[in-house]
Design an enzyme around this catalytic site. Structure first.
Site, PDB file in Angstrom:
ATOM      1  N   HIS A  24       0.814  -1.229   0.000  1.00 38.34           N
ATOM      2  CA  HIS A  24       0.000   0.000   0.000  1.00 38.34           C
ATOM      3  C   HIS A  24       0.848   1.281   0.000  1.00 38.34           C
ATOM      4  O   HIS A  24       0.669   2.196   0.794  1.00 38.34           O
ATOM      5  CB  HIS A  24      -1.107  -0.007   1.061  1.00 38.34           C
ATOM      6  CG  HIS A  24      -0.720  -0.188   2.503  1.00 38.34           C
ATOM      7  ND1 HIS A  24       0.223   0.562   3.137  1.00 38.34           N
ATOM      8  CD2 HIS A  24      -1.202  -1.043   3.440  1.00 38.34           C
ATOM      9  CE1 HIS A  24       0.309   0.200   4.396  1.00 38.34           C
ATOM     10  NE2 HIS A  24      -0.531  -0.785   4.598  1.00 38.34           N
ATOM     11  N   HIS A  78      -5.196  -9.730  14.207  1.00 39.01           N
ATOM     12  CA  HIS A  78      -5.276  -8.411  13.559  1.00 39.01           C
ATOM     13  C   HIS A  78      -6.120  -8.542  12.303  1.00 39.01           C
ATOM     14  O   HIS A  78      -5.917  -9.460  11.500  1.00 39.01           O
ATOM     15  CB  HIS A  78      -3.838  -7.984  13.221  1.00 39.01           C
ATOM     16  CG  HIS A  78      -3.677  -6.671  12.557  1.00 39.01           C
ATOM     17  ND1 HIS A  78      -4.567  -5.635  12.658  1.00 39.01           N
ATOM     18  CD2 HIS A  78      -2.667  -6.206  11.763  1.00 39.01           C
ATOM     19  CE1 HIS A  78      -4.127  -4.607  11.957  1.00 39.01           C
ATOM     20  NE2 HIS A  78      -2.980  -4.938  11.401  1.00 39.01           N
ATOM     21  N   GLU A  80      -6.306  -6.566   9.621  1.00 42.12           N
ATOM     22  CA  GLU A  80      -5.803  -6.078   8.331  1.00 42.12           C
ATOM     23  C   GLU A  80      -5.603  -7.255   7.377  1.00 42.12           C
ATOM     24  O   GLU A  80      -5.191  -8.354   7.761  1.00 42.12           O
ATOM     25  CB  GLU A  80      -4.504  -5.279   8.508  1.00 42.12           C
ATOM     26  CG  GLU A  80      -4.195  -4.464   7.258  1.00 42.12           C
ATOM     27  CD  GLU A  80      -3.127  -3.388   7.447  1.00 42.12           C
ATOM     28  OE1 GLU A  80      -2.483  -3.338   8.505  1.00 42.12           O
ATOM     29  OE2 GLU A  80      -2.960  -2.587   6.501  1.00 42.12           O
ATOM     30  N   ASP A  82      -3.633  -8.331   5.120  1.00 43.29           N
ATOM     31  CA  ASP A  82      -2.436  -9.149   4.884  1.00 43.29           C
ATOM     32  C   ASP A  82      -2.405 -10.342   5.850  1.00 43.29           C
ATOM     33  O   ASP A  82      -1.670 -11.304   5.611  1.00 43.29           O
ATOM     34  CB  ASP A  82      -1.149  -8.324   4.976  1.00 43.29           C
ATOM     35  CG  ASP A  82      -1.064  -7.430   6.188  1.00 43.29           C
ATOM     36  OD1 ASP A  82      -2.113  -7.038   6.720  1.00 43.29           O
ATOM     37  OD2 ASP A  82       0.062  -7.127   6.615  1.00 43.29           O
ATOM     38  N   HIS A 144      -1.198  -1.554  15.228  1.00 43.35           N
ATOM     39  CA  HIS A 144      -1.486  -0.202  14.833  1.00 43.35           C
ATOM     40  C   HIS A 144      -2.942   0.015  14.411  1.00 43.35           C
ATOM     41  O   HIS A 144      -3.270   1.066  13.850  1.00 43.35           O
ATOM     42  CB  HIS A 144      -0.541   0.200  13.672  1.00 43.35           C
ATOM     43  CG  HIS A 144      -0.774  -0.651  12.437  1.00 43.35           C
ATOM     44  ND1 HIS A 144      -1.032  -0.090  11.213  1.00 43.35           N
ATOM     45  CD2 HIS A 144      -0.843  -1.985  12.243  1.00 43.35           C
ATOM     46  CE1 HIS A 144      -1.209  -1.046  10.305  1.00 43.35           C
ATOM     47  NE2 HIS A 144      -1.100  -2.206  10.914  1.00 43.35           N
ATOM     48  N   ASP A 163       2.022  -7.719  13.843  1.00 43.47           N
ATOM     49  CA  ASP A 163       2.852  -6.713  13.168  1.00 43.47           C
ATOM     50  C   ASP A 163       4.052  -6.266  14.017  1.00 43.47           C
ATOM     51  O   ASP A 163       5.094  -5.867  13.462  1.00 43.47           O
ATOM     52  CB  ASP A 163       2.014  -5.467  12.832  1.00 43.47           C
ATOM     53  CG  ASP A 163       1.165  -5.640  11.581  1.00 43.47           C
ATOM     54  OD1 ASP A 163       1.476  -6.541  10.770  1.00 43.47           O
ATOM     55  OD2 ASP A 163       0.198  -4.880  11.420  1.00 43.47           O
ATOM     56  N   TYR A 191       9.996  -0.624   8.881  1.00 50.75           N
ATOM     57  CA  TYR A 191       8.628  -1.059   9.206  1.00 50.75           C
ATOM     58  C   TYR A 191       8.068  -0.188  10.329  1.00 50.75           C
ATOM     59  O   TYR A 191       6.941   0.314  10.249  1.00 50.75           O
ATOM     60  CB  TYR A 191       8.633  -2.537   9.632  1.00 50.75           C
ATOM     61  CG  TYR A 191       7.246  -3.105   9.698  1.00 50.75           C
ATOM     62  CD1 TYR A 191       6.659  -3.678   8.578  1.00 50.75           C
ATOM     63  CD2 TYR A 191       6.501  -3.023  10.860  1.00 50.75           C
ATOM     64  CE1 TYR A 191       5.368  -4.166   8.626  1.00 50.75           C
ATOM     65  CE2 TYR A 191       5.216  -3.505  10.924  1.00 50.75           C
ATOM     66  CZ  TYR A 191       4.662  -4.078   9.798  1.00 50.75           C
ATOM     67  OH  TYR A 191       3.366  -4.552   9.853  1.00 50.75           O
ATOM     68  N   HIS A 222       5.357 -10.799  10.057  1.00 48.58           N
ATOM     69  CA  HIS A 222       6.172 -10.424   8.897  1.00 48.58           C
ATOM     70  C   HIS A 222       7.641 -10.673   9.236  1.00 48.58           C
ATOM     71  O   HIS A 222       8.116 -10.246  10.299  1.00 48.58           O
ATOM     72  CB  HIS A 222       6.031  -8.931   8.572  1.00 48.58           C
ATOM     73  CG  HIS A 222       4.652  -8.501   8.192  1.00 48.58           C
ATOM     74  ND1 HIS A 222       4.039  -8.918   7.032  1.00 48.58           N
ATOM     75  CD2 HIS A 222       3.761  -7.693   8.811  1.00 48.58           C
ATOM     76  CE1 HIS A 222       2.838  -8.372   6.948  1.00 48.58           C
ATOM     77  NE2 HIS A 222       2.640  -7.630   8.023  1.00 48.58           N
TER      78      HIS A 222
HETATM   79 FE1  FEO Z   1      -1.313  -4.198  10.024  1.00 49.04          FE
HETATM   80 FE2  FEO Z   1       0.679  -6.640   8.696  1.00 49.04          FE
HETATM   81  O1  FEO Z   1      -0.889  -5.658   8.970  1.00 49.04           O
END
Ligand code: FEO
Length: 386
Positions: A24, A78, A80, A82, A144, A163, A191, A222
């Site tokens: 993104h 989370h 989000e 991903d 976040h 994250d 990051y 990640h």
């Molecule tokens: Fe906030 Fe890796 O997603």
């Protein structure tokens, strides 16, 4: 398929996204991973999923270990996408699974994305027994997103941190002991600067909780899993989150016919004379997410643009918009730029730096058409005297 084991009963089942170069808008020059973990016990739990296009890879990895239909719990740390994008495909395969997520924001977010599942909402301190393993849920709101939580397994001393402590770094080796650590730490800093920085206060709170846990592994969603280098990544996060800048200058600019560029060089010389390490960032060649990695700790952020049609250049406006959103703290700076007539850009930049909460250490600097050597020398001396 090669399956990496964290312990006798915990497996890496995530996916490596080798070719992603924009997450993104964040430049991911080292690729990315979406880590998911499978715990096989009397009850089987999947910790997080992966980005939607990697659902088949996730399910294939799981199938090498157990039949996905046997999954009892899918823990969504989370919302989000991903990490949750593959949830619909996982739930098609694991029809009896409950989706464990934070109350109320995890449930709210997942429902908005994917609709109704058999949700098991959890709060901070709640536990879930899988047999020999227990999962303890730790709320980390706004690290976040509002829904964020992390999951701790005390028997294995593993924190599934989502994250937090992550890095966009593609590798077929999943442990910190197997990779180029300097590269991974730089990606961890990038990051933090581009994803987590606006939530430094919340991250500091989460860090205090993490430091109370007995840890042998931190398994983020990640990048690499932290083992021997847990103290190092915790120390890095202490550093990232402390809001203190170090003596360093970032001079960020775009230029049309090199006049603003000449001013940028004069400012660089001024900082050099002052004894401050400084670096030029031409927005035509530097990506804003790489610049932000250096902005994170730099004391001085000086931004320049020529005036183009009564405005700053769009590249500079884009950088300032991005930086303002990421809320860097304790910065000093000023705007500068060349012009032919009008000359609004330096003042416009100055106003945005003020809105960012920066301490303005010089009036906006404007120079008409081609800056003279004398004017550039004066600018250099003024910066050296700041
Ligand atoms: Fe906030 Fe890796 O997603």
């Amino acid at each position: 398929m090669n399956i990496t084991k964290l312990t006798d009963s915990i497996y890496y089942v995530g996916a490596v996204d080798w070719n992603i170069r924009s997450f993104h808008g964040y430049s991911t020059n080292s690729g990315a991973t979406y880590n998911a973990y499978l715990i096989v016990d009397e009850k089987i739990a999947l910790i997080d999923t992966v980005k939607a296009p990697f659902a088949e890879e996730l399910l294939d990895r799981i199938a090498e270990i157990v039949d996905p239909a046997k999954i009892d719990y899918v823990v969504s740390n989370h919302v989000e996408m991903d990490h949750s994008g593959a949830l619909p495909e996982v739930m098609k395969a694991a029809k009896n699974a409950k989706v464990v997520t934070s109350a109320p924001n995890g449930v709210k977010g997942l429902t908005a994305h994917y609709g109704e599942y058999d949700y098991l909402p959890v709060k901070a301190g709640d536990t879930l027994s899988l047999g020999k393993h227990t999962l303890t849920f730790v709320a980390t709101p706004m690290v976040h997103w509002p829904d964020n939580m992390v999951t701790y397994c005390p028997e294995e001393k593993i924190l599934f941190s989502n994250d937090a402590f992550g890095q966009h770094f593609a590798s077929n080796k999943h442990f910190d002991t197997e990779v180029d650590l300097a590269h991974v730490f730089k990606e961890a800093e990038k990051y933090y600067a581009n994803i987590v920085m606006p939530y430094g206060m919340q991250t500091r709170k989460a860090l205090e909780i993490v430091k109370t846990l007995d840890l042998e592994m931190i398994a983020p969603s990640h990048g690499v899993i932290w083992t021997e280098h847990i103290p190092d990544i915790l120390e890095k996060y202490e550093y990232f989150t402390n809001d203190q800048s170090v003596s360093r200058a970032c001079i960020v600019y775009d230029s049309m016919w090199h006049s603003t560029e000449k001013m940028a060089h004069a400012i660089l010389e001024g900082f050099s004379k002052k004894g401050v390490p400084a670096k030029l960032y031409d927005l035509k060649v530097e990506h804003i997410s790489d610049i932000m990695t250096d902005v994170l700790k730099a004391e001085y952020i000086v931004v320049g643009s020529p005036t183009l049609n009564n405005n700053m250049m769009p590249t500079v406006a884009s950088f300032l918009c991005y930086m303002k959103g990421l809320s860097p703290k304790n910065k000093k700076g000023f705007g500068f730029g060349s012009y032919g007539w009008g000359g609004q850009s330096a003042g416009q930049i100055q106003n945005i730096l003020k809105d960012c909460g920066f301490e303005l250490i010089h009036e906006p600097v404007k120079m008409a058409y081609i800056p003279s050597k004398e004017a550039l020398k004066n600018l250099e001396d003024e910066v050296a005297a700041l």
